[in-house]
Design a protein around this motif. Sequence first.
Motif, short mmCIF file in Angstrom:
data_model
loop_
_atom_site.label_atom_id
_atom_site.label_comp_id
_atom_site.label_asym_id
_atom_site.label_seq_id
_atom_site.Cartn_x
_atom_site.Cartn_y
_atom_site.Cartn_z
N GLY A 103 5.75 13.65 -16.18
CA GLY A 103 5.94 14.96 -16.78
C GLY A 103 4.67 15.66 -17.19
N GLY A 104 3.50 15.04 -16.98
CA GLY A 104 2.27 15.67 -17.44
C GLY A 104 1.81 16.81 -16.55
N GLY A 105 1.98 16.66 -15.26
CA GLY A 105 1.63 17.73 -14.34
C GLY A 105 0.20 17.68 -13.84
N ALA A 106 -0.66 16.82 -14.42
CA ALA A 106 -2.07 16.81 -14.02
C ALA A 106 -2.23 16.42 -12.56
N THR A 107 -1.48 15.40 -12.13
CA THR A 107 -1.57 14.96 -10.74
C THR A 107 -1.05 16.04 -9.80
N THR A 108 0.03 16.71 -10.23
CA THR A 108 0.62 17.75 -9.40
C THR A 108 -0.39 18.87 -9.15
N ILE A 109 -1.02 19.37 -10.19
CA ILE A 109 -1.91 20.51 -10.00
C ILE A 109 -3.17 20.09 -9.25
N GLN A 110 -3.62 18.85 -9.44
CA GLN A 110 -4.79 18.38 -8.70
C GLN A 110 -4.49 18.37 -7.21
N ARG A 111 -3.33 17.84 -6.84
CA ARG A 111 -2.97 17.80 -5.42
C ARG A 111 -2.67 19.19 -4.89
N PHE A 112 -2.10 20.03 -5.74
CA PHE A 112 -1.84 21.40 -5.31
C PHE A 112 -3.15 22.10 -4.96
N ARG A 113 -4.17 21.95 -5.80
CA ARG A 113 -5.46 22.58 -5.50
C ARG A 113 -6.06 22.00 -4.22
N GLN A 114 -5.88 20.71 -3.98
CA GLN A 114 -6.39 20.12 -2.74
C GLN A 114 -5.69 20.72 -1.52
N LEU A 115 -4.38 20.88 -1.62
CA LEU A 115 -3.63 21.46 -0.50
C LEU A 115 -4.01 22.93 -0.29
N ILE A 150 0.84 -1.21 0.00
CA ILE A 150 0.00 0.00 0.00
C ILE A 150 0.87 1.26 0.00
N LEU A 151 1.90 1.26 0.84
CA LEU A 151 2.77 2.43 0.93
C LEU A 151 3.52 2.66 -0.38
N LEU A 152 3.94 1.60 -1.03
CA LEU A 152 4.64 1.75 -2.30
C LEU A 152 3.72 2.34 -3.37
N HIS A 153 2.46 1.91 -3.38
CA HIS A 153 1.53 2.49 -4.36
C HIS A 153 1.25 3.96 -4.04
N LEU A 154 1.17 4.31 -2.76
CA LEU A 154 1.01 5.72 -2.41
C LEU A 154 2.24 6.51 -2.83
N TRP A 155 3.40 5.95 -2.61
CA TRP A 155 4.65 6.63 -3.00
C TRP A 155 4.70 6.83 -4.51
N ARG A 156 4.31 5.82 -5.26
CA ARG A 156 4.26 5.95 -6.72
C ARG A 156 3.29 7.05 -7.14
N SER A 157 2.14 7.12 -6.45
CA SER A 157 1.15 8.14 -6.82
C SER A 157 1.70 9.53 -6.56
N ARG A 158 2.51 9.70 -5.53
CA ARG A 158 3.11 11.00 -5.25
C ARG A 158 4.13 11.39 -6.31
N GLY A 159 4.83 10.40 -6.85
CA GLY A 159 5.87 10.69 -7.83
C GLY A 159 5.40 10.64 -9.26
N ALA A 160 4.13 10.31 -9.49
CA ALA A 160 3.65 10.13 -10.86
C ALA A 160 3.78 11.38 -11.69
N ALA A 161 3.47 12.53 -11.08
CA ALA A 161 3.50 13.77 -11.85
C ALA A 161 4.90 14.10 -12.31
N VAL A 162 5.90 13.85 -11.45
CA VAL A 162 7.28 14.13 -11.83
C VAL A 162 7.77 13.14 -12.85
N ALA A 163 7.43 11.85 -12.62
CA ALA A 163 7.94 10.81 -13.51
C ALA A 163 7.34 10.92 -14.91
#
Length: 300
Positions: free
Chosen positions: A178-190, A163-176
């Motif tokens: 390069g699309g940025g969609a996950t990053t901005i979604q989480r940014f808006r949540q924060l 579970i932790l590895l999948h969460l870690w992957r989800s955190r790094g998906a935007a960087v890996a």
Amino acid sequence: MNAEAGRARRQPARQGALVSAARVDPGFSHRSWSIAHAGRSDCLCFFVADGVASLVPEDGESMELMGPAVVWIPLPTNGVVRMDAGSSGFTFSAAEEFVWRTVGDSVLAADMRAMMDQLVIATAEDVLPVIDELWTSFAGIVREVRVQQPGANAITGFHLGVILLHLWRSRGAAVAHGGGATTIQRFRQLVELHFREGLGVEDYARSLNVTRSHLHEACMRLAGQTPLAIIHARLIEEARTRLEQTDMSVEQVGYSLGFRDPAYFNRFFRRLTGQTPGAFRKSAFASAPAPGSASFAAWP
């Protein structure tokens, strides 16, 4: 129905003082869990497999979570997690010592430990491709906690690691990716959680585990705004709402949004809207419809 009656009736099974876990089956009423930090020494995780849940921080506004989603809640958090009627999934808590032992000294340990100190939300975009694995791991933890056979700690730790590895992957998906969609979604949540706290762009980037330049690039490409403009827009939206819908003074509105200098709040509001807060309130009241003036088109 009061809060006590709305809570999940199934008591979680215990594995000593290390792990508590339960499956959440669909019900006719909402269920809620307190995540008060006082005296708590464990981390919490919720898997919203289906339905809708809400994360309600003690010092922030409710954030809606559409299933499937996984939420990791670190120790410093206070508030309530609520799952709506009909929702299903799993929940578990794990003692901090057990979590750290699970992560161990692997090459990913430093990154994963940094992640686990923060609120992590894996949305459907991240969860759907691995939902079967997540379901197996959450169900496996519940089973091992209840059955308490020899080796239960080891198997529970294995599933927790997945579970932790999948969460870690989800955190790094935007960087890996390069699309940025996950990053901005989480940014808006924060931003939704912390916009009244005066955090800077660097603070948000650090929480997202991305560079400031990556966050800036993602926001410009997908939202056409800088991260700072998005933060400011949320503040202005909230300020307008409070000026229109409450009896708070202009100074009180500013204080409630984190501004300690009323003059600075006035300058900030005017710079972004072209009006002072007082002028905006007057114009809003002047344009409001008179009581009883609604047309037939407004009828249900």
